[in-house]
Enzyme design. Structure first.
Site, mmCIF file in Angstrom:
data_model
loop_
_atom_site.group_PDB
_atom_site.id
_atom_site.type_symbol
_atom_site.label_atom_id
_atom_site.label_comp_id
_atom_site.label_asym_id
_atom_site.label_seq_id
_atom_site.Cartn_x
_atom_site.Cartn_y
_atom_site.Cartn_z
ATOM 1 N N CYS A 112 -10.694 -10.567 -27.184
ATOM 2 C CA CYS A 112 -11.688 -10.884 -26.160
ATOM 3 C C CYS A 112 -12.523 -12.088 -26.582
ATOM 4 O O CYS A 112 -12.742 -13.019 -25.797
ATOM 5 C CB CYS A 112 -12.581 -9.675 -25.912
ATOM 6 S SG CYS A 112 -13.745 -9.875 -24.535
ATOM 7 N N CYS A 113 -12.981 -12.102 -27.837
ATOM 8 C CA CYS A 113 -13.774 -13.225 -28.328
ATOM 9 C C CYS A 113 -12.945 -14.507 -28.357
ATOM 10 O O CYS A 113 -13.470 -15.600 -28.126
ATOM 11 C CB CYS A 113 -14.310 -12.929 -29.723
ATOM 12 S SG CYS A 113 -15.707 -11.794 -29.764
ATOM 13 N N CYS A 201 -22.693 -10.660 -26.813
ATOM 14 C CA CYS A 201 -22.410 -10.142 -25.480
ATOM 15 C C CYS A 201 -23.037 -8.758 -25.301
ATOM 16 O O CYS A 201 -23.179 -8.001 -26.265
ATOM 17 C CB CYS A 201 -20.900 -10.060 -25.256
ATOM 18 S SG CYS A 201 -20.096 -11.669 -25.130
ATOM 19 N N CYS A 204 -21.349 -5.571 -26.681
ATOM 20 C CA CYS A 204 -21.058 -5.596 -28.117
ATOM 21 C C CYS A 204 -22.306 -5.781 -28.968
ATOM 22 O O CYS A 204 -22.209 -6.081 -30.158
ATOM 23 C CB CYS A 204 -20.062 -6.716 -28.422
ATOM 24 S SG CYS A 204 -18.537 -6.619 -27.474
ATOM 25 N N CYS A 229 -16.759 -13.582 -34.928
ATOM 26 C CA CYS A 229 -16.085 -13.574 -33.630
ATOM 27 C C CYS A 229 -15.028 -14.652 -33.529
ATOM 28 O O CYS A 229 -14.271 -14.703 -32.567
ATOM 29 C CB CYS A 229 -17.088 -13.752 -32.499
ATOM 30 S SG CYS A 229 -17.986 -15.315 -32.580
#
Length: 242
Positions: A112-113, A201, A204, A229
């Protein structure tokens, strides 16, 4: 080609302002990566040193409302343009279609990162000769202990071009950053008043308790020494080479 060894020797032990001044003097095409309190401290210092301050931020699409408001306050407070880098919509659509909205809780945050942060960052860094970050040695156990004030960015350099990375706050503590912010009355993210220290985010990031390390509020379901990340993936590369 920049002689990093000589530059490291010259800047080691210098103040953040002196390191910033050297960075802005040596490179015309250089940008500050902005997201948090450390970066505002850098902007506060740098905007007095140049009339051509280049600042960018990454909008992952998952930030807290307070963070968006913070970005706008920094823009207006300093009268600067902040370039906002967005992730590729197709990449996000594919990830969410395949794995849902919260796949990172199951298989880690790196994918995702990678889409929301690293790829947009790579696009931006391909357009500059150097960048400035707010990394500090005491920010993350196991990955930032040896952050130098200046380095070759091994993660984003290519065979064709060398990218230089400045970390003017590497030797500052969190207390020194916040003392500077309060002294200069610089803007900061209102989430800090609610126990958030390291802010990323929304899904997170969570507040930390007294005595907890600041990175314990990030990706708390993962192993503590791997909490990068991808923006500073070189820290993990350096760690693995030790």
């Amino acid at each position: 080609m920049t002689d990093i060894g000589a530059l490291q020797q010259e800047l080691a032990g210098q103040s953040p302002r002196a390191i910033l001044k050297a960075a802005l003097t040596q490179f015309d095409n250089i940008a500050i990566s902005f997201s948090g309190a450390e970066d505002v401290a850098l902007i506060e210092m740098a905007h007095k040193l140049t009339d051509n301050l280049q600042v960018f931020t990454l909008d992952t699409g998952r930030l807290h409302p307070e963070t968006y408001e913070f970005v706008e306050r920094v823009r207006t407070h300093y009268g600067i343009n902040i370039e906002v880098m967005f992730p590729d919509a197709k990449e996000i659509e594919d990830l969410v279609t395949r794995k849902g909205m919260f796949s990172f809780y199951k298989d880690g945050h790196s994918e995702c990162c990678g889409i929301r942060k690293v790829n947009p960052l790579r696009r931006k860094l391909a357009t500059v000769d150097a960048w400035i970050t707010g990394q500090r040695k005491d920010q993350s156990p196991g990955t930032r202990n040896d952050v130098p004030v200046v380095q070759i960015d091994e993660a984003f350099s290519t065979e064709e071009r060398q990218l230089v990375k400045f970390n003017p706050l590497a030797n500052w503590t969190s207390k020194e950053v916040w003392d500077y912010i309060r002294m200069t009355e610089a803007p900061y993210n209102k989430l800090h008043d609610r126990g958030f220290v390291s802010i990323g985010c929304e899904p997170c990031t969570r507040p930390v308790l007294p005595g907890q390390h600041e990175r314990e509020g990030r990706w708390w379901w993962e192993e503590a020494t791997q909490k990068e990340c991808g923006l500073h993936a070189g820290n993990l590369i350096a760690k693995d080479n030790q």
